[in-house]
Structures are given as C-alpha cells and as structure tokens.
Write a protein that holds these residues in place. Structure first.
Motif, mmCIF file in Angstrom:
data_model
loop_
_atom_site.group_PDB
_atom_site.id
_atom_site.type_symbol
_atom_site.label_atom_id
_atom_site.label_comp_id
_atom_site.label_asym_id
_atom_site.label_seq_id
_atom_site.Cartn_x
_atom_site.Cartn_y
_atom_site.Cartn_z
ATOM 1 N N ILE A 48 0.847 -1.203 0.000
ATOM 2 C CA ILE A 48 0.000 0.000 0.000
ATOM 3 C C ILE A 48 0.879 1.248 0.000
ATOM 4 O O ILE A 48 0.634 2.214 -0.733
ATOM 5 C CB ILE A 48 -0.937 -0.004 1.222
ATOM 6 N N THR A 49 1.938 1.219 0.809
ATOM 7 C CA THR A 49 2.881 2.337 0.846
ATOM 8 C C THR A 49 3.527 2.553 -0.518
ATOM 9 O O THR A 49 3.684 3.694 -0.972
ATOM 10 C CB THR A 49 3.976 2.076 1.903
ATOM 11 N N LEU A 50 3.873 1.472 -1.184
ATOM 12 C CA LEU A 50 4.516 1.575 -2.494
ATOM 13 C C LEU A 50 3.563 2.118 -3.554
ATOM 14 O O LEU A 50 3.975 2.876 -4.431
ATOM 15 C CB LEU A 50 5.042 0.210 -2.929
ATOM 16 N N VAL A 51 2.292 1.725 -3.470
ATOM 17 C CA VAL A 51 1.305 2.261 -4.409
ATOM 18 C C VAL A 51 1.150 3.768 -4.185
ATOM 19 O O VAL A 51 1.033 4.549 -5.136
ATOM 20 C CB VAL A 51 -0.048 1.540 -4.263
ATOM 21 N N ARG A 82 -1.936 11.339 -3.604
ATOM 22 C CA ARG A 82 -2.059 10.430 -2.470
ATOM 23 C C ARG A 82 -3.399 10.589 -1.751
ATOM 24 O O ARG A 82 -3.899 9.632 -1.157
ATOM 25 C CB ARG A 82 -0.875 10.638 -1.513
ATOM 26 N N LEU A 83 -3.962 11.780 -1.805
ATOM 27 C CA LEU A 83 -5.286 11.987 -1.223
ATOM 28 C C LEU A 83 -6.331 11.180 -1.996
ATOM 29 O O LEU A 83 -7.226 10.562 -1.391
ATOM 30 C CB LEU A 83 -5.639 13.470 -1.254
ATOM 31 N N ILE A 84 -6.207 11.159 -3.309
ATOM 32 C CA ILE A 84 -7.125 10.370 -4.142
ATOM 33 C C ILE A 84 -6.986 8.884 -3.819
ATOM 34 O O ILE A 84 -7.980 8.171 -3.624
ATOM 35 C CB ILE A 84 -6.846 10.630 -5.644
ATOM 36 N N LEU A 85 -5.744 8.397 -3.751
ATOM 37 C CA LEU A 85 -5.498 6.986 -3.443
ATOM 38 C C LEU A 85 -6.025 6.611 -2.062
ATOM 39 O O LEU A 85 -6.645 5.562 -1.887
ATOM 40 C CB LEU A 85 -4.000 6.686 -3.525
ATOM 41 N N ALA A 86 -5.750 7.476 -1.082
ATOM 42 C CA ALA A 86 -6.193 7.198 0.291
ATOM 43 C C ALA A 86 -7.721 7.110 0.355
ATOM 44 O O ALA A 86 -8.270 6.252 1.058
ATOM 45 C CB ALA A 86 -5.681 8.285 1.233
ATOM 46 N N SER A 87 -8.404 7.969 -0.381
ATOM 47 C CA SER A 87 -9.872 7.953 -0.398
ATOM 48 C C SER A 87 -10.397 6.637 -0.945
ATOM 49 O O SER A 87 -11.317 6.030 -0.377
ATOM 50 C CB SER A 87 -10.390 9.127 -1.237
ATOM 51 N N LEU A 112 -3.822 1.789 8.227
ATOM 52 C CA LEU A 112 -3.961 3.193 8.632
ATOM 53 C C LEU A 112 -2.599 3.868 8.783
ATOM 54 O O LEU A 112 -2.436 5.044 8.432
ATOM 55 C CB LEU A 112 -4.752 3.284 9.946
ATOM 56 N N ILE A 113 -1.625 3.123 9.287
ATOM 57 C CA ILE A 113 -0.261 3.664 9.392
ATOM 58 C C ILE A 113 0.273 4.033 8.013
ATOM 59 O O ILE A 113 0.875 5.103 7.814
ATOM 60 C CB ILE A 113 0.675 2.640 10.072
ATOM 61 N N SER A 114 0.045 3.156 7.033
ATOM 62 C CA SER A 114 0.499 3.424 5.664
ATOM 63 C C SER A 114 -0.186 4.655 5.079
ATOM 64 O O SER A 114 0.458 5.492 4.441
ATOM 65 C CB SER A 114 0.218 2.212 4.770
ATOM 66 N N LEU A 115 -1.496 4.788 5.313
ATOM 67 C CA LEU A 115 -2.243 5.928 4.781
ATOM 68 C C LEU A 115 -1.774 7.243 5.402
ATOM 69 O O LEU A 115 -1.646 8.258 4.705
ATOM 70 C CB LEU A 115 -3.742 5.735 5.025
ATOM 71 N N ILE A 116 -1.508 7.230 6.690
ATOM 72 C CA ILE A 116 -0.992 8.438 7.352
ATOM 73 C C ILE A 116 0.385 8.792 6.795
ATOM 74 O O ILE A 116 0.696 9.955 6.531
ATOM 75 C CB ILE A 116 -0.932 8.230 8.879
ATOM 76 N N GLY A 117 1.223 7.763 6.604
ATOM 77 C CA GLY A 117 2.570 7.977 6.079
ATOM 78 C C GLY A 117 2.597 8.563 4.680
ATOM 79 O O GLY A 117 3.599 9.165 4.271
ATOM 80 N N PHE A 118 1.495 8.403 3.920
ATOM 81 C CA PHE A 118 1.391 9.008 2.584
ATOM 82 C C PHE A 118 1.731 10.495 2.614
ATOM 83 O O PHE A 118 2.296 11.038 1.669
ATOM 84 C CB PHE A 118 -0.046 8.872 2.047
ATOM 85 N N PHE A 119 1.320 11.171 3.706
ATOM 86 C CA PHE A 119 1.323 12.635 3.737
ATOM 87 C C PHE A 119 2.503 13.233 4.502
ATOM 88 O O PHE A 119 2.481 14.420 4.835
ATOM 89 C CB PHE A 119 -0.008 13.122 4.315
ATOM 90 N N ILE A 120 3.515 12.416 4.779
ATOM 91 C CA ILE A 120 4.762 12.936 5.353
ATOM 92 C C ILE A 120 5.692 13.294 4.193
ATOM 93 O O ILE A 120 6.165 12.405 3.484
ATOM 94 C CB ILE A 120 5.421 11.900 6.279
#
Length: 460
Positions: A48-51, A82-87, A112-120
């Motif tokens: 998920i992080t890689l995507v 990343r906002l689009i992907l997270a949604s 959820l950890i991966s989704l939060i990490g999207f925005f760092i």
C-alpha cells in the motif's frame, strides 16, 4: 550540510535499533507466532505504501534537485495524488467490512499507518538536502511509539498495542512534518495535465519499485499461506536482522540520488571511480558481516529473540549474503534512475519477481523456509549480473580491481581463521574482526588507508 547528514544518519541508526528492540520485545513476550502475524501485516501494507509512492518520491527528489523553485508544485501534485489513493483505499476497506463482516485488527492498524505515512513529505526535505527535518520527524516518531508501546504493555500484554503505538506516533509525525513544510513552501492548485504528466514520468519507476518489493518480501506473504505461523516467525526473525542492516543502503539512496543526478549532469567521467569506491566500501564492511553470519547466525538469533529462534540460523546466513548483493544493486539502481533508465529497471524487476515467485512456489512446499531464503539468494545473483552488465556498458567500469581483490583475500583468511579457532560468538566476532583488520593493514588496502588517514587528521 555535513552536520545534517551526520544527524540524520545517527537518527536513522537509532530508529532502526529501537524498531529492532520492539521486535525483540514482541518475540520474547509473545513468541514466534506473534512475530509471524506482525511480519505478514507489515509485508501486506508495505505494498500500500509503495502504491502511494509509485515512484513519485524519486521523481520529486530528482526534480527538486534540478530546480528548487518547483517545490510547491511538486508537493501539491503528490499530495493530491495520495489523497485520491487514500480515499479509494478507505472506501475499499469499508466495502470489505460490509461484505465480509470482519477485518483483522492488526492489519487494519497497519493499513492506517500506511495511509498516514502518505502525507509525510520527506521527499521534499531530501530534495532540498534539509536532512535535519527528516531526522527530527523520525526521532519523534520513534520515541513516541516506543514510549507508548512500553506504557501500554505495563497495563496489559497485548500484541495490538504495537500497531496502535506506531499509528499514534506516525500521525503526530505527519502533523509536525507538514508544519515544517509550510515554513518552506506552500500549497498550490495544479491542473490535471500537470498531475498526469508527473505520474506518467514516475510510472515505470513506480512499477519497478512494486515489482522489486515482490522479490524483496513477497516470500513472507507466501510463507503465511504455505507454512505455519511459527515457521514464518523463525524466518521473520532472520529477516528483521536484515532489515536492521538495510538502513545503510536506505541512507545511501537518500544521500546519493541528488548527488549522482548532479554528477551525471556536470561530470559524468567521474562516475566509474565513484562506482568502484562505493562498491569497495560496501565489500569492506558487509563481507565480514557475511562471514560472521556463517559461523554465528544461530547464536545471534538466540541471543536476541530467545533459544527457540536458533533454528533460523541457516536462513540468516543465506539472507546476509543476499543482502550484500542487494546493497551493490542499490548502487547500480541509483545510477540507472539518475540516467532515467526506469524502463530497463522495470523489466529487470519483472524478471526478478517472476523468478522469485516461481522458485518460492517450487521450493517452499519441499524445504520450507530454507527454500524461501535460497530463492532470495538466487534471485539476487541473477539481478546483480544483469544490472552490473548494464552499468559496465553505460560507464565503461570494472568493479573487479586490485583493491577489492585485497578485501576478498582478507575475507578468505578471516574465514579460515574462524574455522580453525572455533570459539564462541563474542570472542569470535572480536578476534575475527581484529584479524581481518590486521590483514587489510598488511595488504595496504586503500579504503582502510583512507579511514586511517582521516582518523590521524582528526586527532591532530
């Protein structure tokens, strides 16, 4: 900048040590089965992080290294992507829960950890060579997660507290990182064409990273289906030690991509000497670790994780040798990215993934976790040869030199020395490393001479 690099390096080492410490705590309190469950969740959410990344981190670093004026635009493009992907992922999770009525809690927290990490926005700080911001963020995330995990464990022994602690600390780290970013630049509107063009440029690199991840840790997912959780835990204990070492090539990638990108633009003739120097230094430090792993891998696993993990010794030995090839490939891959040869790396990653999956499916049912480790080694050997041939053609470089020959002589004599003395792990490490160092000093190996001169200069 050197002070920031030094600070970031120290924090990265500290972070890896703390993460490893928490793995040891989990292993000793909850046993191999719990470690297997955690490792499976980490492996799944790693994709998920890689995507979310999909090559955008490297494309951002490359672009910002060329023009710092693009910082706001690059950040905004990646944020929207990343906002689009997270949604979509959140909608998918809700849909899965509605259909099946349940979802593994540990896996959910890791998602959820991966989704939060999207925005760092660590890629911004790396591209601008502001490494201190990454150091501060990583340090805070590590300290908070460790403190919270130990605090929760003092009330009740539950494995769920580990991902809960990581999720909380990652969320705090994200908030702080965005505060740092908005001190540097701002958010701006970006058109769909700019968004699509950016993603298009990172497309092949994104696929390459995903396929590379498949032959890096997809075996853990397969082991989760084809073996017991206890067997998976034994494999994961060895794998965690390799992940501890992996901070070194991660740091190399962090610092080297902006540097090699500029070098290729300004003075490409220096690249061959650069490659030889880096490979020599990798061999100097990693090969003795491989040798020590051959003799003491079972003892090392028992010392950290408990006596029940000593059966993973052969796995650790094989993975350490694989790590050496992975590190060398990191150097080659970094240069190929700087040359914008993403399509080639994509093809290589497909080959690696295909070999890895096929061999895992063939060997795991026959020889279990040993088959998975052997698969990793075979895959790395094949990919190392492919990438080295390409680097050799691109820069007309030969990594086999007199200096690296001296290192291999030192390693061979160190191996024979340890084979002859047959002592315990602590004494063996001390005597083996001392013997290796003495041999290299006698042979007047170049890297050792340079480090010795730097030490003398520092003392004076």
């Amino acid at each position: 900048m050197k002070k920031e690099i030094r600070l970031n390096t120290i924090v990265e080492l500290f972070t890896k040590a703390v993460n490893f410490l928490m793995t040891v705590i989990i292993s000793r309190i909850f046993g191999p089965e719990a470690l297997g469950i955690i490792s499976t969740s980490q492996a799944i959410t790693g994709y998920i992080t890689l995507v979310g990344d999909f090559g955008t981190n490297n494309e951002a670093i490359r672009r910002i290294s060329k023009s710092e004026r693009d910082v706001s635009e690059v950040f905004s493009i990646i944020f929207y992507w990343r906002l689009i992907l997270a949604s979509f992922l959140i909608i998918g999770i809700v849909y899965y829960y509605v259909i099946f009525g349940s979802l593994d809690k540990i896996l959910l927290f890791y998602i959820l950890i991966s989704l939060i990490g999207f925005f760092i926005p660590s890629y911004i700080f790396i591209g601008l060579t502001k490494y201190k911001y990454n150091a501060i963020i990583n340090f805070l995330i590590t300290i908070i997660s460790l403190s919270l995990f130990l605090l929760l464990l003092s009330f009740k022994h539950s494995i769920i507290f580990y991902p809960v602690s990581l999720m909380t600390s990652t969320f705090i780290g994200m908030i702080i990182s965005l505060v740092f970013y908005f001190k540097i630049a701002r958010m701006q509107f970006v058109s769909r064409s700019k968004l699509f063009n950016f993603i298009k440029k990172s497309f092949y690199l994104g696929l390459t990273i995903i396929f590379a991840r498949i032959y890096y840790d997809f075996d853990i997912i397969l082991l989760g289906f084809l073996t017991s959780k206890i067997q998976l835990g034994l494999y994961s204990s060895a794998f965690k030690l390799i992940q501890m070492l992996w901070f070194i090539p991660t740091l190399y990638t962090t610092y080297a991509l902006p540097y090699t990108t500029r070098m290729i633009q300004s003075n490409i003739n220096n690249i061959p000497n650069y490659i030889i120097k880096v490979i020599n230094n990798i061999s100097l430090f990693i090969l003795p670790i491989c040798t020590l792993g051959y003799f003491y891998s079972g003892d090392i696993l028992s010392m950290f994780f408990g006596n029940e993990f000593d059966k993973g010794g052969p796995i650790l030995t094989i993975l350490i040798f694989s790590f050496y090839l992975m590190f060398c490939k990191t150097v080659f891959g970094n240069l190929l990215i700087a040359l914008r040869k993403e399509k080639f790396l994509f093809k290589v990653s497909i080959v690696g993934s295909f070999i890895n999956i096929c061999l895992n499916l063939l060997l795991i049912p026959v020889i279990g976790i040993l088959g998975s480790a052997l698969t990793t080694l075979i895959t790395e050997v094949i990919l190392f040869i492919i990438e080295y041939i390409t680097i050799k053609r691109s820069f007309k470089v030969r990594i086999i030199s007199l200096n690296i020959t001296k290192i291999f002589i030192g390693i061979t004599l160190m191996f024979l020395f340890l084979l002859f003395i047959k002592v315990g792990v602590f004494l063996g490490i001390i005597l083996g490393c001392t013997f290796y160092l003495v041999i290299l000093l006698i042979l007047k190996e170049d890297c050792i001479k340079q480090y010795k001169d730097k030490i003398y200069t520092g003392v004076k």
